[in-house]
Scaffold this active site. Structure first.
Site, PDB file in Angstrom:
ATOM      1  N   TYR A 147       0.831  -0.946  -0.163  1.00 34.36           N
ATOM      2  CA  TYR A 147      -0.114   0.196   0.142  1.00 34.36           C
ATOM      3  C   TYR A 147       0.683   1.171  -0.108  1.00 34.36           C
ATOM      4  O   TYR A 147       0.979   2.039  -0.519  1.00 34.36           O
ATOM      5  CB  TYR A 147      -0.957   0.145   0.925  1.00 34.36           C
ATOM      6  CG  TYR A 147      -2.074   0.925   2.068  1.00 34.36           C
ATOM      7  CD1 TYR A 147      -2.851   1.497   0.714  1.00 34.36           C
ATOM      8  CD2 TYR A 147      -0.858   2.125   2.638  1.00 34.36           C
ATOM      9  CE1 TYR A 147      -4.023   2.565   1.021  1.00 34.36           C
ATOM     10  CE2 TYR A 147      -2.250   3.055   2.527  1.00 34.36           C
ATOM     11  CZ  TYR A 147      -3.159   3.610   2.347  1.00 34.36           C
ATOM     12  OH  TYR A 147      -3.987   4.649   2.559  1.00 34.36           O
ATOM     13  N   GLU A 189     -12.794  -1.856   8.332  1.00 32.89           N
ATOM     14  CA  GLU A 189     -12.077  -0.998   9.457  1.00 32.89           C
ATOM     15  C   GLU A 189     -10.636  -0.537   9.600  1.00 32.89           C
ATOM     16  O   GLU A 189      -9.714  -2.060  10.124  1.00 32.89           O
ATOM     17  CB  GLU A 189     -12.826  -1.339  10.316  1.00 32.89           C
ATOM     18  CG  GLU A 189     -12.935  -2.608  11.914  1.00 32.89           C
ATOM     19  CD  GLU A 189     -13.234  -3.803  10.405  1.00 32.89           C
ATOM     20  OE1 GLU A 189     -13.193  -4.046   9.145  1.00 32.89           O
ATOM     21  OE2 GLU A 189     -13.137  -4.894  11.128  1.00 32.89           O
ATOM     22  N   LYS A 190     -10.346  -0.063   9.992  1.00 34.45           N
ATOM     23  CA  LYS A 190      -9.269   0.269  10.653  1.00 34.45           C
ATOM     24  C   LYS A 190      -8.496   0.418  12.486  1.00 34.45           C
ATOM     25  O   LYS A 190     -10.276   0.306  13.125  1.00 34.45           O
ATOM     26  CB  LYS A 190      -8.665   2.441  10.796  1.00 34.45           C
ATOM     27  CG  LYS A 190      -8.644   2.145   8.886  1.00 34.45           C
ATOM     28  CD  LYS A 190      -7.809   3.819   8.784  1.00 34.45           C
ATOM     29  CE  LYS A 190      -7.073   3.077   8.063  1.00 34.45           C
ATOM     30  NZ  LYS A 190      -5.886   3.938   7.820  1.00 34.45           N
TER      31      LYS A 190
HETATM   32  P1  NAD Z   1     -12.508   4.459   2.398  1.00 36.43           P
HETATM   33  O1  NAD Z   1     -12.125   3.211   1.443  1.00 36.43           O
HETATM   34  O2  NAD Z   1     -13.949   4.916   2.497  1.00 36.43           O
HETATM   35  O3  NAD Z   1     -12.961   5.429   1.179  1.00 36.43           O
HETATM   36  C1  NAD Z   1     -12.007   5.530  -0.762  1.00 36.43           C
HETATM   37  C2  NAD Z   1     -13.644   5.117  -1.727  1.00 36.43           C
HETATM   38  O4  NAD Z   1     -12.913   5.414  -2.709  1.00 36.43           O
HETATM   39  C3  NAD Z   1     -14.266   4.159  -1.248  1.00 36.43           C
HETATM   40  O5  NAD Z   1     -15.726   5.248  -1.702  1.00 36.43           O
HETATM   41  C4  NAD Z   1     -14.212   3.233  -2.117  1.00 36.43           C
HETATM   42  O6  NAD Z   1     -15.697   2.577  -3.176  1.00 36.43           O
HETATM   43  C5  NAD Z   1     -14.052   4.431  -3.228  1.00 36.43           C
HETATM   44  N1  NAD Z   1     -13.252   3.487  -4.783  1.00 36.43           N
HETATM   45  C6  NAD Z   1     -12.489   1.915  -4.169  1.00 36.43           C
HETATM   46  N2  NAD Z   1     -12.445   2.103  -5.978  1.00 36.43           N
HETATM   47  C7  NAD Z   1     -12.706   2.795  -6.459  1.00 36.43           C
HETATM   48  C8  NAD Z   1     -13.133   2.392  -8.309  1.00 36.43           C
HETATM   49  N3  NAD Z   1     -12.176   2.196  -9.028  1.00 36.43           N
HETATM   50  N4  NAD Z   1     -13.548   3.763  -8.615  1.00 36.43           N
HETATM   51  C9  NAD Z   1     -13.853   4.598  -7.543  1.00 36.43           C
HETATM   52  N5  NAD Z   1     -14.415   4.744  -6.395  1.00 36.43           N
HETATM   53  C10 NAD Z   1     -13.446   3.941  -6.034  1.00 36.43           C
HETATM   54  O7  NAD Z   1     -11.252   5.362   2.511  1.00 36.43           O
HETATM   55  P2  NAD Z   1     -11.085   6.961   3.355  1.00 36.43           P
HETATM   56  O8  NAD Z   1     -10.898   6.303   4.565  1.00 36.43           O
HETATM   57  O9  NAD Z   1     -11.925   7.894   2.953  1.00 36.43           O
HETATM   58  O10 NAD Z   1      -9.790   7.123   2.820  1.00 36.43           O
HETATM   59  C11 NAD Z   1      -9.675   8.044   1.365  1.00 36.43           C
HETATM   60  C12 NAD Z   1      -8.118   8.595   1.706  1.00 36.43           C
HETATM   61  O11 NAD Z   1      -7.065   8.268   2.012  1.00 36.43           O
HETATM   62  C13 NAD Z   1      -7.526   6.969   0.246  1.00 36.43           C
HETATM   63  O12 NAD Z   1      -6.617   6.748  -0.765  1.00 36.43           O
HETATM   64  C14 NAD Z   1      -6.715   6.502   1.095  1.00 36.43           C
HETATM   65  O13 NAD Z   1      -5.529   5.716   0.902  1.00 36.43           O
HETATM   66  C15 NAD Z   1      -6.123   7.556   1.869  1.00 36.43           C
HETATM   67  N6  NAD Z   1      -5.792   7.829   3.432  1.00 36.43           N
HETATM   68  C16 NAD Z   1      -6.197   6.973   4.574  1.00 36.43           C
HETATM   69  C17 NAD Z   1      -6.043   7.334   5.870  1.00 36.43           C
HETATM   70  C18 NAD Z   1      -7.321   6.435   6.910  1.00 36.43           C
HETATM   71  O14 NAD Z   1      -7.343   6.138   8.395  1.00 36.43           O
HETATM   72  N7  NAD Z   1      -8.418   6.852   6.728  1.00 36.43           N
HETATM   73  C19 NAD Z   1      -5.012   6.990   6.339  1.00 36.43           C
HETATM   74  C20 NAD Z   1      -3.824   7.505   5.004  1.00 36.43           C
HETATM   75  C21 NAD Z   1      -4.107   7.459   3.927  1.00 36.43           C
END
Ligand code: NAD
Length: 321
Positions: A147, A189-190
């Site tokens: 990742y 989930e985290k």
């Molecule tokens: P999340 O999984 O809730 O949201 C990601 C969204 O992307 C989902 O709703 C999913 O349906 C959508 N998605 C996946 N594949 C897709 C596709 N092919 N086409 C369109 N949409 C698609 O995750 P999040 O926690 O809201 O994270 C958002 C961003 O932040 C991500 O890039 C994640 O890597 C990054 N991030 C999150 C965290 C965290 O702690 N939540 C930490 C570091 C980085």
């Protein structure tokens, strides 16, 4: 009126970001492969699109005869440590495709400002108490998981497109983010949501299972703080990656203790084998501080807003309490 598209608006941080941009007076288009799970979107328009397809990425940014002013790219195939360690191919395949297509579509169609959501997972494993790392110290790279490698690659691609096409690119490296309306069960989930769920399900004095011995150090950022950081970074002149995270470092064991305190429950902690991830991550937030950003929620304040929401989900799923 400024216009924006939020990719990943059906997900956790994206759906909160929609609300923030609406409160700033934007016209917002949400895009995701699925609609938000927990409440209706606040976006003016919501397109269900698979962003691994280039035509869909183009459709996401085109507005009338032009393009939206700003793109926020948060779509990713992602989850917590359990998912990150069990779905390496899906993460590398799907998230790279989304970023390859989306960056290309936005830059070649003339989008002026582009935000990319990277992660603290780009950094190497650290020892608790090691001096804080700056963004530049992610290179030479040694992320603990695929990742992190995907994020590094996509960061670099966004910057290459910025150099060639003149699109302003802003990149945030998020620490662990938590809050209401985040995935709380099912394997993606985290840790904060998982611990809230386990505490909510535990009876007084029962044990809560954690992966490993609970000594791993993390920092957890409440979603309102994260969204504020995204907004400030996007409108700053900060080039290159920027860490966004709450400066409070806690062990996983302390996470359970704070969740139990917020819940008003006494629970025991039981270690079981599982994908712990890195031992520690200590980063400098100096770059994001230069925008005036500060974390407003320490862990207890954030869990006071998160735990009741997770508890309500647990109760609803079990037919009410
Ligand atoms: P999340 O999984 O809730 O949201 C990601 C969204 O992307 C989902 O709703 C999913 O349906 C959508 N998605 C996946 N594949 C897709 C596709 N092919 N086409 C369109 N949409 C698609 O995750 P999040 O926690 O809201 O994270 C958002 C961003 O932040 C991500 O890039 C994640 O890597 C990054 N991030 C999150 C965290 C965290 O702690 N939540 C930490 C570091 C980085």
């Amino acid at each position: 009126m400024k216009t924006a598209v939020i990719c990943g608006a059906g997900g956790f941080i994206g759906s909160h970001l929609v609300k923030r941009l609406k409160s700033e007076g934007y016209w917002v288009r949400g895009v995701d492969i699925k609609k938000p799970e927990f409440s209706p979107t606040a976006a003016d328009e919501f397109l269900v699109l698979d962003l691994r397809e280039e035509a869909n990425c183009r459709a996401a940014v085109v507005l009338g005869t032009g393009v939206v002013d700003e793109v926020y790219q948060l779509a990713a195939d992602m989850g917590g440590m359990g998912f990150i360690h069990s779905a390496e191919c899906e993460i590398m395949h799907n998230s790279v495709l989304i970023n390859v297509r989306m960056t290309h579509a936005a830059a070649t169609l003339g989008v002026k400002r582009y935000f990319y959501s990277s992660s603290a997972c780009v950094y190497r494993d650290m020892k608790p108490g090691e001096p804080e790392m700056t963004e530049a110290e992610a290179i030479p790279a040694n992320p603990d998981n695929e990742y992190g490698w995907e994020k590094l690659y996509s960061e670099r691609m966004a910057q290459a497109y910025s150099r060639k096409y003149g699109m302003v690119v802003r990149i945030a490296r998020f620490q662990n983010c938590y809050g209401p309306e985040g995935t709380w069960r099912g394997g993606r989930e985290k840790a904060p949501a998982a611990i809230c769920r386990k505490v909510a399900m535990a009876k007084e004095g029962e044990a809560v299972e954690i992966w490993g011995d609970g000594s791993a150090v993390r920092s957890y950022t409440y979603v309102d703080d994260m969204v504020d950081g995204i907004y400030r970074l996007m409108h700053s002149d900060l080039k290159g990656a920027v860490n966004i995270g709450c400066p409070q470092y806690v062990t996983v064991r302390e996470l359970v203790e704070v969740a139990a305190e917020v819940a008003g429950k006494r629970v025991l902690i039981e270690s079981i084998p599982g994908p712990v991830g890195v031992q520690s991550r200590n980063f400098s937030n100096e770059r994001i501080y230069s925008t005036g950003w500060r974390s407003q929620f320490d862990l207890k304040a954030g869990l006071r807003r998160t735990y009741p929401w997770v508890k309500a989900q647990v109760e609803a799923a079990s037919g009410g309490a």
